[in-house]
Structures are given as structure tokens and as C-alpha cells.
Enzyme design. Structure first.
Site, PDB file in Angstrom:
ATOM      1  N   GLU A   1     -12.087  16.907   4.070  1.00  0.00           N
ATOM      2  CA  GLU A   1     -10.747  17.339   4.524  1.00  0.00           C
ATOM      3  C   GLU A   1     -10.209  18.846   4.542  1.00  0.00           C
ATOM      4  O   GLU A   1      -9.236  19.340   5.312  1.00  0.00           O
ATOM      5  CB  GLU A   1      -9.732  16.511   3.789  1.00  0.00           C
ATOM      6  CG  GLU A   1     -10.193  14.958   3.954  1.00  0.00           C
ATOM      7  CD  GLU A   1      -9.279  13.834   3.731  1.00  0.00           C
ATOM      8  OE1 GLU A   1      -8.003  13.875   3.759  1.00  0.00           O
ATOM      9  OE2 GLU A   1      -9.417  12.706   3.373  1.00  0.00           O
TER      10      GLU A   1
ATOM     11  N   TYR B   1      -2.544  16.682   0.641  1.00  0.00           N
ATOM     12  CA  TYR B   1      -3.534  16.448  -0.136  1.00  0.00           C
ATOM     13  C   TYR B   1      -4.659  17.553  -0.010  1.00  0.00           C
ATOM     14  O   TYR B   1      -5.343  18.423  -0.871  1.00  0.00           O
ATOM     15  CB  TYR B   1      -4.263  15.279   0.011  1.00  0.00           C
ATOM     16  CG  TYR B   1      -5.655  14.944  -0.303  1.00  0.00           C
ATOM     17  CD1 TYR B   1      -6.052  15.036  -2.019  1.00  0.00           C
ATOM     18  CD2 TYR B   1      -6.624  14.758   0.500  1.00  0.00           C
ATOM     19  CE1 TYR B   1      -7.320  14.757  -2.315  1.00  0.00           C
ATOM     20  CE2 TYR B   1      -8.325  14.607  -0.072  1.00  0.00           C
ATOM     21  CZ  TYR B   1      -8.240  14.658  -1.257  1.00  0.00           C
ATOM     22  OH  TYR B   1      -9.579  14.363  -1.715  1.00  0.00           O
TER      23      TYR B   1
ATOM     24  N   LYS C   1      -6.409  20.314  -2.205  1.00  0.00           N
ATOM     25  CA  LYS C   1      -8.066  20.686  -2.632  1.00  0.00           C
ATOM     26  C   LYS C   1      -8.526  21.862  -2.158  1.00  0.00           C
ATOM     27  O   LYS C   1      -9.492  22.485  -2.785  1.00  0.00           O
ATOM     28  CB  LYS C   1      -8.539  19.410  -2.055  1.00  0.00           C
ATOM     29  CG  LYS C   1      -8.472  17.870  -2.591  1.00  0.00           C
ATOM     30  CD  LYS C   1      -8.817  17.913  -4.028  1.00  0.00           C
ATOM     31  CE  LYS C   1     -10.261  17.813  -4.161  1.00  0.00           C
ATOM     32  NZ  LYS C   1     -10.715  17.516  -5.370  1.00  0.00           N
TER      33      LYS C   1
HETATM   34  P1  NAD Z   1      -9.001   8.302  -7.685  1.00  0.00           P
HETATM   35  O1  NAD Z   1      -7.826   8.676  -7.341  1.00  0.00           O
HETATM   36  O2  NAD Z   1      -9.749   7.009  -7.567  1.00  0.00           O
HETATM   37  O3  NAD Z   1      -9.360   8.875  -9.345  1.00  0.00           O
HETATM   38  C1  NAD Z   1      -8.739   9.946  -9.858  1.00  0.00           C
HETATM   39  C2  NAD Z   1      -8.774   9.862 -11.211  1.00  0.00           C
HETATM   40  O4  NAD Z   1      -8.319  11.042 -11.789  1.00  0.00           O
HETATM   41  C3  NAD Z   1      -8.148   8.735 -11.916  1.00  0.00           C
HETATM   42  O5  NAD Z   1      -8.853   8.070 -12.786  1.00  0.00           O
HETATM   43  C4  NAD Z   1      -7.020   9.376 -12.593  1.00  0.00           C
HETATM   44  O6  NAD Z   1      -6.391   8.537 -13.754  1.00  0.00           O
HETATM   45  C5  NAD Z   1      -7.439  10.764 -13.057  1.00  0.00           C
HETATM   46  N1  NAD Z   1      -6.642  11.917 -12.998  1.00  0.00           N
HETATM   47  C6  NAD Z   1      -5.563  12.341 -12.072  1.00  0.00           C
HETATM   48  N2  NAD Z   1      -4.906  13.201 -12.553  1.00  0.00           N
HETATM   49  C7  NAD Z   1      -5.392  13.650 -13.844  1.00  0.00           C
HETATM   50  C8  NAD Z   1      -5.095  14.567 -14.745  1.00  0.00           C
HETATM   51  N3  NAD Z   1      -4.000  15.353 -14.577  1.00  0.00           N
HETATM   52  N4  NAD Z   1      -5.786  14.749 -16.048  1.00  0.00           N
HETATM   53  C9  NAD Z   1      -6.825  13.710 -15.983  1.00  0.00           C
HETATM   54  N5  NAD Z   1      -7.110  12.880 -15.298  1.00  0.00           N
HETATM   55  C10 NAD Z   1      -6.177  12.822 -14.112  1.00  0.00           C
HETATM   56  O7  NAD Z   1      -9.937   9.495  -6.994  1.00  0.00           O
HETATM   57  P2  NAD Z   1     -11.393   9.296  -6.437  1.00  0.00           P
HETATM   58  O8  NAD Z   1     -11.357   8.749  -5.088  1.00  0.00           O
HETATM   59  O9  NAD Z   1     -12.423   8.713  -7.368  1.00  0.00           O
HETATM   60  O10 NAD Z   1     -11.914  10.916  -6.095  1.00  0.00           O
HETATM   61  C11 NAD Z   1     -12.528  11.788  -7.189  1.00  0.00           C
HETATM   62  C12 NAD Z   1     -12.603  13.133  -6.583  1.00  0.00           C
HETATM   63  O11 NAD Z   1     -13.202  13.051  -5.311  1.00  0.00           O
HETATM   64  C13 NAD Z   1     -11.104  13.626  -6.123  1.00  0.00           C
HETATM   65  O12 NAD Z   1     -11.348  14.851  -6.822  1.00  0.00           O
HETATM   66  C14 NAD Z   1     -11.247  13.612  -4.663  1.00  0.00           C
HETATM   67  O13 NAD Z   1     -10.382  14.640  -4.261  1.00  0.00           O
HETATM   68  C15 NAD Z   1     -12.598  13.886  -4.207  1.00  0.00           C
HETATM   69  N6  NAD Z   1     -12.957  13.040  -3.202  1.00  0.00           N
HETATM   70  C16 NAD Z   1     -12.811  11.741  -2.892  1.00  0.00           C
HETATM   71  C17 NAD Z   1     -13.120  10.990  -1.848  1.00  0.00           C
HETATM   72  C18 NAD Z   1     -12.976   9.646  -1.414  1.00  0.00           C
HETATM   73  O14 NAD Z   1     -13.255   9.258  -0.406  1.00  0.00           O
HETATM   74  N7  NAD Z   1     -12.275   9.043  -2.411  1.00  0.00           N
HETATM   75  C19 NAD Z   1     -13.661  11.914  -0.591  1.00  0.00           C
HETATM   76  C20 NAD Z   1     -13.740  13.363  -0.809  1.00  0.00           C
HETATM   77  C21 NAD Z   1     -13.562  13.838  -2.031  1.00  0.00           C
HETATM   78  P1  TYD Z   2      -8.035   6.599   4.145  1.00  0.00           P
HETATM   79  O1  TYD Z   2      -8.818   5.545   3.260  1.00  0.00           O
HETATM   80  O2  TYD Z   2      -6.614   6.802   3.533  1.00  0.00           O
HETATM   81  O3  TYD Z   2      -8.849   8.126   3.577  1.00  0.00           O
HETATM   82  P2  TYD Z   2      -8.424   9.497   4.485  1.00  0.00           P
HETATM   83  O4  TYD Z   2      -6.941   9.524   5.074  1.00  0.00           O
HETATM   84  O5  TYD Z   2      -9.036  10.328   3.378  1.00  0.00           O
HETATM   85  O6  TYD Z   2      -9.690   9.395   5.443  1.00  0.00           O
HETATM   86  O7  TYD Z   2      -7.836   6.341   5.493  1.00  0.00           O
HETATM   87  C1  TYD Z   2      -9.172   6.240   6.072  1.00  0.00           C
HETATM   88  C2  TYD Z   2      -8.522   6.178   7.743  1.00  0.00           C
HETATM   89  O8  TYD Z   2      -7.965   4.839   7.742  1.00  0.00           O
HETATM   90  C3  TYD Z   2      -7.575   7.086   8.013  1.00  0.00           C
HETATM   91  O9  TYD Z   2      -7.955   7.577   9.332  1.00  0.00           O
HETATM   92  C4  TYD Z   2      -6.395   6.272   8.077  1.00  0.00           C
HETATM   93  C5  TYD Z   2      -6.761   5.036   8.455  1.00  0.00           C
HETATM   94  N1  TYD Z   2      -5.754   4.100   7.798  1.00  0.00           N
HETATM   95  C6  TYD Z   2      -5.302   3.144   8.357  1.00  0.00           C
HETATM   96  O10 TYD Z   2      -5.416   2.897   9.712  1.00  0.00           O
HETATM   97  N2  TYD Z   2      -4.389   2.128   7.896  1.00  0.00           N
HETATM   98  C7  TYD Z   2      -4.315   2.112   6.539  1.00  0.00           C
HETATM   99  O11 TYD Z   2      -3.587   1.231   6.135  1.00  0.00           O
HETATM  100  C8  TYD Z   2      -4.955   3.276   5.724  1.00  0.00           C
HETATM  101  C9  TYD Z   2      -4.641   2.977   4.120  1.00  0.00           C
HETATM  102  C10 TYD Z   2      -5.556   4.013   6.254  1.00  0.00           C
END
Ligand code: NAD
Ligand code: TYD
Length: 363
Positions: A131, A155, A159
Site C-alpha cells: 500500500e 495507514y 508504513k
Molecule cells: P495485526 O493487526 O493482526 O497484528 C499486529 C500485532 O502487533 C498485534 O499482535 C498487536 O498486539 C501488535 N502490536 C501493535 N502495537 C504494538 C506495539 N506498540 N508493541 C508491540 N506490539 C504491538 O497485523 P497483521 O495483519 O498481522 O500485520 C502484520 C504486519 O504485516 C504489519 O506490519 C502490517 O503492516 C503488515 N502487512 C499486513 C498485511 C495484511 O494483509 N494483513 C499486508 C501487508 C503488510
Molecule cells: P481490507 O481487508 O480492509 O484490506 P486493505 O484495505 O488493506 O486492502 O479490505 C480489502 C478490500 O475489501 C478493500 O478494497 C476494502 C474492501 N472492503 C469492503 O468492501 N468491505 C468491508 O467491510 C471491508 C472491511 C473491506
């Protein structure tokens, strides 16, 4: 034998990574540092043997320095973050605090411990997102490591800032860093605020499936275990100072993901009559189509239209390739959520319901 500090290891991807690493690298020492925010859950680490859990904040530089020094940690895998775009729209401050200041605190501790020490090899791996590159037009080439940064949400801006800090700590101080920018993950233990688990659980309860805008936004879906393999490849074979894009090779409009989900829920109920007893409010329990729950709601402000990843560099340098199609990964994910009802019921607490009310009522 490596000694890892996994920040955010009780969150979705961090916990999957801990399970993945524990299975494949049984001799390595793993310490998880997690503040247990709403998204963190110790239950996500159940069954991961010999993992030392520390409840603490990445912004506590002294704590991190002491963990690095006393445990002889040589590898940080940094997942901890505020990770949900919609939450960043309602409250950006927490994103600046954790994602930017928290990353700086970790870098400060790593520098103080590792660069002042005996000069042994170390690694700071930073987990980031596609992103940061902004939004693609329908015919634009996919994001790669050389795409200029253009974050659009609080967000992604936070990042992007953290990516720049990691880069600067390498170039200025010589910290041995790598960064990976991945696409949308899905799989076990994902908090049900993100599209796939939210819609699955809503479908089981007969609640609306709130589609933002026209539902034609495109994401590149990456099964979390493929992401973990990608991070492993970067840790084992990546070059210090480099960035690697990790994608799932599954560029899909949201509406296709949602239709796949609805059809899969219908098929699961048709194949297993016990589901109708467990989830009597699901349309599928009454032989109705889950797709009847689809509802169009107001679009997300500043909603990025399309993300896509060109993972040529990771393929060529690291031998990375996603192992599963979206269909395979999604079927496994649906199976996991159906088999782990106790887990998701446990995370649907009061604060989560307040969030749902705030985010969806106004749309
Ligand atoms: P998540 O929100 O599920 O988990 C985040 C974790 O970080 C939680 O366990 C939370 O308790 C911990 N945390 C938050 N603030 C903290 C702090 N100050 N100190 C210690 N721990 C803390 O996130 P996720 O989906 O597992 O994402 C993990 C990483 O991957 C993130 O850096 C996110 O930006 C990146 N990422 C996620 C996605 C996705 O699709 N989920 C995609 C691209 C990148
Ligand atoms: P999301 O899982 O929040 O991931 P990101 O915004 O990081 O891509 O959303 C994935 C896609 O789904 C995004 O285009 C937003 C859309 N979305 C909905 O249409 N409805 C919803 O309730 C949510 C949470 C996401």
C-alpha cells in the site's frame, strides 16, 4: 542456530510466522514481543512449543535493548503495527505512534545493541505493505521494488515512513536490514475486521456483507503461509539493504472474492448438514443463497483502486513463488474458520462490537 525476536507475534501474520518458523527451524530460539492490542491474542500462539512470550511495547527502547542483549538475539522480524486502513481513517494518531515511533524505537535499540557490540552478523527484517506504492490504474504495471512511494491512507503513510526509517538506519549507521512489501494476506488467525474473515463470520450469522462502493477494487491475495515462506526466503537468502516485493499472484476484484466466498459457504452447508444446526441464522442453513446478504455501502474515503505485485526480483534472487492458488488458499481458510469457531468467538468481544457499530453504522 538463530535467536529471533518476533514483534507483533501474537497478531495475524506474526503468529502464523511463529508457527511456520517453529515447525521448520526447531533449534532456533524465538522470543515474541507483543503489546496485546485489540489485534493481539496469545491464543494465536497455542501449540507453538518453546516460544518465549514477552508482553511489552516496541516503543519501550530499554526493554528491547535488554531483550536483545540478555537473550543474544541476532534477528528481529518486525510485524508489530496498527494494520487496518479503516481504523487509520477514524484514528490516525495510533498509527503514527506505533508504526513510525515504534519502528524508530526498535531501530534505536538494535543499533545500540548490535552496532556497539562485537560486530557479529545480525538482521533487522521489516515487514511492510504494497500500500506504500499507492493506487494503480487498470493498465498500469504492477508494483515492484522501484515503484515510487505514493501512500494514500494514514495507514500506508505511516508504513511508508517506517520503511524510510529502516532504509536510513542501514545507509547511515550500517544496520543490516531487509524489507519486504507484500500484498493482502488471508488465512488462519486473521482478525475479523478485514474483508475475508469479516464476511465469512457475517455470512455464518446472517449479517449483511458490506461492499464498499462498486466492489471493483482489486487486491492481490496472498495466503499467509506463502507470505511466511517469502519472509523465510528473505531472511535466509536476501541481500542486506534490499527490499523484496512478495505477492500471491491472485489479482482479483473484491466482488469476485466475495462471490467465491458466498458460493463456498453455500457448498459447505450443502455438504455438511451439521452446519445448519451450528449456524441457524445463516441463509445457507435455510437453503438460501449467502449472496443475498451482499449490500452496497458508502465507499471508503480515498479508497485505493488497485494493488498488484510484480515479484520478479523475489523469484529470481530468492526462488520465491506462491505455492497455492486463491481457490486452494481460500478453501483451506474457510475450513479453518469453520473448525475454529471458539477462536473467533473469543475475539468478538465488546470493544470489537463498538468498532463495527462506529465503522458500518455511518455508511
Ligand atoms: P495485526 O493487526 O493482526 O497484528 C499486529 C500485532 O502487533 C498485534 O499482535 C498487536 O498486539 C501488535 N502490536 C501493535 N502495537 C504494538 C506495539 N506498540 N508493541 C508491540 N506490539 C504491538 O497485523 P497483521 O495483519 O498481522 O500485520 C502484520 C504486519 O504485516 C504489519 O506490519 C502490517 O503492516 C503488515 N502487512 C499486513 C498485511 C495484511 O494483509 N494483513 C499486508 C501487508 C503488510
Ligand atoms: P481490507 O481487508 O480492509 O484490506 P486493505 O484495505 O488493506 O486492502 O479490505 C480489502 C478490500 O475489501 C478493500 O478494497 C476494502 C474492501 N472492503 C469492503 O468492501 N468491505 C468491508 O467491510 C471491508 C472491511 C473491506
Amino acid at each position: 542456530m538463530a535467536k529471533l525476536l518476533v514483534t507483533g507475534g501474537a497478531g495475524f501474520i506474526g503468529a502464523n510466522f511463529v508457527h511456520y518458523w517453529r515447525d521448520r527451524h526447531p533449534d532456533d530460539a524465538i522470543t515474541v514481543l507483543d503489546a496485546l492490542t485489540y489485534a493481539g491474542n496469545r491464543a494465536n500462539l497455542a501449540g507453538a512449543n518453546s516460544v518465549d512470550f514477552v508482553h511489552g511495547d516496541i516503543k519501550d527502547t530499554a526493554l528491547v535493548e535488554s531483550l536483545l542483549a540478555t537473550r543474544g538475539i541476532d534477528t528481529i522480524v518486525h510485524f508489530a503495527a496498527e494494520s487496518h486502513v479503516d481504523r487509520s481513517i477514524h484514528g490516525p494518531a495510533a498509527f503514527i505512534d506505533t508504526n513510525i515511533l515504534g519502528t524508530m524505537s526498535l531501530l534505536t535499540a538494535a543499533r545500540a545493541t548490535w552496532l556497539a557490540g562485537d560486530g557479529k552478523p545480525h538482521r533487522f527484517h521489516h515487514v511492510s505493505t504494497d500500500e506504500v506504492y499507492g493506487s494503480l490504474g487498470p493498465n498500469d504495471p504492477a508494483f515492484s521494488e522501484t515503484t515510487p512511494y505514493a501512500p494514500n491512507s494514514p495507514y500506508s503513510a505511516s508504513k511508508a515512513a517506517s520503511d524510510h526509517l529502516v532504509r536510513a538506519w542501514h545507509h547511515t549507521y550500517g544496520l543490516e536490514v531487509t524489507t519486504s512489501n507484500c500484498s493482502n494476506n488471508y488465512g488462519p488467525y486473521q482478525f475479523p475486521e478485514k474483508l475475508i474473515p469479516l464476511f465469512l463470520i457475517n455470512a455464518l450469522h446472517g449479517r449483511n456483507l458490506p461492499i464498499y462502493g462498486d466492489g471493483m477494487q482489486i487486491r492481490d491475495w496472498l495466503h499467509v503461509e506463502d507470505h511466511c515462506r517469502g519472509i523465510e526466503a528473505v531472511l535466509l537468502r536476501g541481500r542486506v539493504g534490499e527490499t523484496y516485493c512478495i505477492g500471491g499472484g491472485a489479482e482479483l476484484p473484491n466482488i469476485t472474492v466475495i462471490d467465491t466466498l458466498c458460493a463456498a459457504v453455500d457448498a459447505a452447508f450443502a455438504a455438511d448438514p451439521a452446519l445448519a444446526t451450528r449456524f441457524p441464522d445463516a441463509p445457507a442453513a435455510r437453503g438460501l443463497a449467502t449472496a443475498s446478504l451482499k449490500t452496497t455501502v458508502a465507499d471508503r474515503p480515498g479508497h485505493d483502486r488497485r494493488y498488484a505485485i510484480d515479484e520478479t526480483k523475489a523469484r529470481a534472487e530468492l526462488g520465491y513463488a506462491p505455492a497455492r492458488t486463491f481457490e486452494q488458499g481460500f478453501a483451506a481458510t474457510l475450513g479453518w474458520y469453520l473448525a475454529n469457531e471458539a477462536w473467533w468467538r473469543g475475539v468478538l468481544d465488546g470493544s470489537y462490537r463498538d468498532w463495527v457499530d462506529m465503522n458500518y453504522t455511518a455508511r
